[in-house]
Design a protein around this motif. Structure first.
Motif, PDB file in Angstrom:
ATOM      1  N   UNK A 169       0.837  -1.193   0.000  1.00  0.00           N
ATOM      2  CA  UNK A 169       0.000   0.000   0.000  1.00  0.00           C
ATOM      3  C   UNK A 169       0.873   1.245   0.000  1.00  0.00           C
ATOM      4  N   UNK A 170       0.231   2.399  -0.242  1.00  0.00           N
ATOM      5  CA  UNK A 170       0.970   3.652  -0.188  1.00  0.00           C
ATOM      6  C   UNK A 170       1.572   3.864   1.192  1.00  0.00           C
ATOM      7  N   UNK A 171       0.816   3.525   2.239  1.00  0.00           N
ATOM      8  CA  UNK A 171       1.323   3.723   3.600  1.00  0.00           C
ATOM      9  C   UNK A 171       2.531   2.830   3.863  1.00  0.00           C
ATOM     10  N   UNK A 172       2.491   1.587   3.374  1.00  0.00           N
ATOM     11  CA  UNK A 172       3.628   0.688   3.554  1.00  0.00           C
ATOM     12  C   UNK A 172       4.854   1.210   2.801  1.00  0.00           C
ATOM     13  N   UNK A 173       4.630   1.685   1.591  1.00  0.00           N
ATOM     14  CA  UNK A 173       5.751   2.210   0.801  1.00  0.00           C
ATOM     15  C   UNK A 173       6.388   3.407   1.502  1.00  0.00           C
ATOM     16  N   UNK A 174       5.541   4.304   2.034  1.00  0.00           N
ATOM     17  CA  UNK A 174       6.071   5.482   2.722  1.00  0.00           C
ATOM     18  C   UNK A 174       6.771   5.098   4.020  1.00  0.00           C
ATOM     19  N   UNK A 175       6.246   4.120   4.711  1.00  0.00           N
ATOM     20  CA  UNK A 175       6.894   3.673   5.950  1.00  0.00           C
ATOM     21  C   UNK A 175       8.297   3.141   5.655  1.00  0.00           C
ATOM     22  N   UNK A 176       8.410   2.376   4.583  1.00  0.00           N
ATOM     23  CA  UNK A 176       9.724   1.868   4.178  1.00  0.00           C
ATOM     24  C   UNK A 176      10.665   3.016   3.816  1.00  0.00           C
ATOM     25  N   UNK A 177      10.124   4.004   3.114  1.00  0.00           N
ATOM     26  CA  UNK A 177      10.920   5.172   2.737  1.00  0.00           C
ATOM     27  C   UNK A 177      11.401   5.921   3.976  1.00  0.00           C
ATOM     28  N   UNK A 178      10.499   6.126   4.930  1.00  0.00           N
ATOM     29  CA  UNK A 178      10.861   6.851   6.153  1.00  0.00           C
ATOM     30  C   UNK A 178      11.966   6.124   6.905  1.00  0.00           C
ATOM     31  N   UNK A 179      11.829   4.808   7.031  1.00  0.00           N
ATOM     32  CA  UNK A 179      12.847   4.034   7.743  1.00  0.00           C
ATOM     33  C   UNK A 179      14.204   4.125   7.043  1.00  0.00           C
ATOM     34  N   UNK A 180      14.174   4.114   5.703  1.00  0.00           N
ATOM     35  CA  UNK A 180      15.446   4.185   4.980  1.00  0.00           C
ATOM     36  C   UNK A 180      16.071   5.570   5.115  1.00  0.00           C
ATOM     37  N   UNK A 181      15.244   6.620   5.091  1.00  0.00           N
ATOM     38  CA  UNK A 181      15.778   7.974   5.214  1.00  0.00           C
ATOM     39  C   UNK A 181      16.314   8.234   6.618  1.00  0.00           C
ATOM     40  N   UNK A 182      15.538   7.835   7.620  1.00  0.00           N
ATOM     41  CA  UNK A 182      15.956   8.108   9.002  1.00  0.00           C
ATOM     42  C   UNK A 182      17.038   7.140   9.473  1.00  0.00           C
TER      43      UNK A 182
END
Length: 353
Positions: A331-344
């Motif tokens: 989902x979009x939320x899962x994709x963004x969560x993965x992105x956030x974890x990679x950025x942070x």
């Protein structure tokens, strides 16, 4: 867009010193329609509106009918008003009738010529003889001022700075949506100042649970806080995974640009002005919040990210943007969560190394 022309337009309404001809153009249809509404309210007496207001479409009116309407005197009123929308669609003979009228316009008629849509160049012939006023989409830094102006001038109420920020960050730059929310907020406040509590109660937004709060959390590399904000921010109107990635891309590129300046010796005391100047040059960059708040955050983030971290962040944002455009299982939320974890998480791994 000429602010001087807009001030002249507002002054003509405020002082009731109406121009015989107005030419309303630009890329923002809502602001153009709002300008026409303001003119109609100021020029035409509601009691005689049926006799003294004509609203026409350029492609549907013929030269003879238009000429007759322009020559008709006001009935039981000081003046009448003729609005021609979509002047770009005027037939040749109808345009000729308008050009002849513009040589000597009637002193008791207000003619309003309106372009529709975006991307149309202003008509030089109309600009030369009319009070010409252009309305382009508001930049991020002007939307908070517009919110305050609409609340005070159109709704007769006041709104606190915190409420303006919260409303802007929640609804964005969509002026019709902001008008709808402000109408509800004015009714809810019942004559009292619109504050942050009112915005929370009516719009459903809480301080910090905004696009700006999410961007700050990622800039601060606080994955836990960012993940906690993801669901409430995604549920807000006009917010999607695409707009979040867009705002993150703008933020990351701005911080990377400022990081380069810093590495070349630009003092931090100048960074705010440098970043604000960059935004003015870019014009339409999507920041996800007011320009002032964005630039303050970016200035703070310059010394928290290295150039290599910012380059990797931009690569991940590009990958996320591509993934959002493809069909996928997550989902979009899962994709963004993965992105956030990679950025942070990138900096944590860098620090550990």
């Amino acid at each position: 867009m000429s602010l001087a022309a807009q001030r002249a337009f507002q002054k003509s309404i405020r002082e009731r010193a109406f121009a015989p001809v107005y030419y309303v153009h630009g890329d923002d249809d809502y602001l153009k329609e709002d300008a026409v509404r303001q003119l109609i309210a100021a020029v035409v007496d509601p009691a005689t509106r049926d006799f003294n207001l004509e609203i026409l479409r350029g492609g549907e009116i013929d030269a003879g009918t238009l000429g007759s309407l322009l020559d008709t005197p006001p009935m039981m009123a000081e003046r009448r008003m003729v609005v021609v929308r979509d002047v770009g669609a005027l037939k040749k003979d109808t345009r000729g009738a308008i050009d002849r009228y513009l040589v000597r316009p009637s002193p008791d008629t207000v003619l309003v010529l309106v372009t529709l849509g975006a991307g149309n160049k202003p008509d030089k012939g109309f600009e030369a003889v009319a009070l010409s006023v252009g309305f382009d989409p508001l930049t991020e830094d002007r939307v908070p001022k517009w919110i305050e102006h609409h609340a005070t001038t159109m709704l007769g109420t006041t709104i606190s700075p915190g409420a303006i920020t919260l409303l802007h960050e929640t609804v964005g730059n969509d002026l019709p949506a902001l008008v709808a929310e402000l109408d509800k907020l004015a009714s809810y406040a019942s004559g009292e100042q619109i504050d942050e509590g009112a915005v929370t109660a009516v719009v459903g937004a809480r301080q910090g649970e905004t696009m700006g709060g999410l961007l700050d959390a990622i800039l601060d590399r606080d994955a836990r806080r960012a993940l906690g904000l993801l669901e409430p921010v995604l549920s807000q109107p006009k917010t999607s995974a695409v707009t979040i990635v867009m705002a993150l891309a703008t933020q990351t590129m701005a911080v990377a640009w400022a990081r380069t300046l810093r590495d070349r010796g630009t003092p931090m005391s100048q960074m705010y002005n440098e970043l604000f100047g960059l935004l003015k040059e870019s014009g339409g960059a999507f920041t996800g919040r007011s320009w002032g708040d964005a630039v303050k955050a970016w200035t703070r983030g310059v010394e928290r990210w290295t150039t290599s971290e910012l380059e990797r962040a931009l690569d991940r944002l590009l990958q996320a943007d591509a993934a959002l455009k493809e069909s996928r299982l997550s989902s979009d939320e899962q994709l963004l969560a993965t992105l956030i974890l990679s950025l942070c998480g990138d900096v944590e791994r860098s620090a550990a190394a």
